[in-house]
Motif scaffolding. Structure first.
Motif: not given
Length: 424
Positions: A274, A277, A279-280, A305-311
């Motif tokens: 993370e 960067e 992220f995947e 992490i998903l939330n930070d990525q908009g998911e």
């Protein structure tokens, strides 16, 4: 819509386990859950483990509460028995250590009570050194045999340093450890403790160097029975503090694979991905860790992490599994992991369709807090009241949060019945 609102299929066996739990047959419920794990598929296994974790948490609370009651009554033997029973279900190394220390202290008190005061000669009274020795033995009993024996063979000054470092007196411990060091001939356990102290004192570069110097001596395996403490873990923590994720990924990335069975290192390496960067890669590692380890921290950080990525919808689904492992009859069971609970409530508050669910989870959090104050929880109550138009209660919740932050919280947490008008 989030998974919370979908009807989830559960096996009859899981339903029976839940009923046993609800009726108070917790030990039997755990036995059934463990037996069921063998025949479960991956999805069912996650549900079973979550339910089992919930039952174990309930048993731990119950046994420790009974132990406290026995202590207050002066029934030391019974208190120790209840604590011993709780230890069977405690997996967190810090909580386990705390309970073991309490048992040790109660055992000393019991021995003192059993011996008539008139028969105890002054020279037989427990000394500070004897207390330290007892604590040292308690601490090293958490180590694997080879490291326990190494510690026992070291000079008394090491024992003093070890107790000091595990009591938070890192600077004093480091002075003693340095006095024991021999240049060119490092003693592994002394150097390991030095690295721990240096890291605690935020001397990350020095701690990292010490880890590298004794890495070959310790290898990649953990030194403790809880499988949480190792040179790779300590070194990785230092690198994270130095913001050097590339070094982590290159040196211990493979070691962190969940199949290697080192959850502490797996989580730290996910932080490195993370930080870099990637992220995947972080999401992939945490997703595999969730399937391998029974630890809600992996779900929490994956969702973060998903939330930070908009998911946020995917994040919500991950969190629902982390805090409500089984939705047979109700998806609003006692929350198992407060960081996950609070993140999920925060996500729900971004969608008007999920406000009722947010309110119910806030109430469940109140039950789990049992009157204790939580700044984060109160701030979420404030946000909930703002969203539902109750500005007065929102302001009261914010005020209570400020008091909770300074340790002087008073009054009741604002309560609501989801779907109804909130009441203070």
């Amino acid at each position: 819509m989030f998974g919370l609102f979908a009807k989830k299929d559960v096996t009859k066996a899981i339903g029976k386990i839940e009923k046993l739990f609800e009726k108070g047959y917790k030990g039997k419920a755990i036995e059934k859950a463990e037996a069921l794990e063998k025949d479960a598929n991956e999805s069912e296994l996650s549900t079973i483990r979550g339910l089992k974790r919930q039952i174990e948490a309930s048993l731990i609370d119950e046994y420790l509460s009974k132990a406290d009651a026995m202590v207050k009554k002066g029934c030391t033997d019974e208190a120790i028995e209840w604590m011993d029973m709780a230890l069977d279900y405690i997996s967190d190394p810090h909580q386990k250590k705390e309970v073991e220390n309490q048992i040790q202290q109660l055992s000393v008190l019991e021995e003192e009570e059993d011996q008539p005061e008139s028969e105890v000669a002054p020279e037989e009274m427990p000394t500070e050194a004897q207390d330290r020795d007892a604590y040292f033995e308690t601490l090293i009993n958490m180590l694997k045999d080879e490291y326990l024996e190494s510690c026992q063979a070291l000079p008394e000054a090491f024992q003093q340093a070890y107790v000091l470092s595990h009591s938070g007196q890192y600077r004093k411990a480091l002075e003693l450890l340095n006095s024991l060091s021999v240049e060119g001939d490092p003693v592994p356990m002394i150097e390991f403790e030095k690295a721990r102290c240096l890291m605690a004192l935020e001397a990350y570069g020095e701690a990292r160097t010490v880890c590298e110097q004794v890495w070959d001596e310790f290898g990649n395996e953990s030194i403790d029975l809880a499988e949480a403490v190792s040179i790779p873990v300590l070194w990785t923590e230092c690198c994270l503090q130095q913001k050097d994720p590339v070094a982590i990924i290159e040196k211990v990335g493979e070691l962190a694979a969940p199949r290697k069975g080192n959850p502490a290192l797996t989580l730290l390496v996910s932080f490195a991905f993370e930080m870099d960067e990637q992220f995947e890669e972080a999401v992939d590692l945490l997703s595999r860790a969730i399937r391998r380890f029974d630890d809600p921290n992996f779900s929490y950080h994956l969702a973060r992490i998903l939330n930070d990525q908009g998911e946020w919808e995917n994040a919500a689904q991950v969190l629902e599994s982390a805090i409500t492992p089984s939705c047979s009859g109700s998806c609003y069971g006692p929350p198992l992991h407060f960081p996950s609970l609070h993140m999920l409530i925060g996500i729900y508050l971004t969608d008007d369709r999920a406000l009722e669910a947010a309110g119910k989870l806030l109430n469940e959090g109140d039950k789990k807090l049992m009157g204790r104050k939580s700044k984060e929880h109160l701030l979420l109550w404030s946000a909930y009241h703002e969203k539902t138009g109750n500005t007065e209660w929102a302001a009261k919740a914010r005020t209570m949060a400020e008091s909770a932050a300074s340790g002087i919280g008073s009054g009741d947490t604002p309560q609501i019945e989801a779907g109804d008008q909130a009441v203070l």
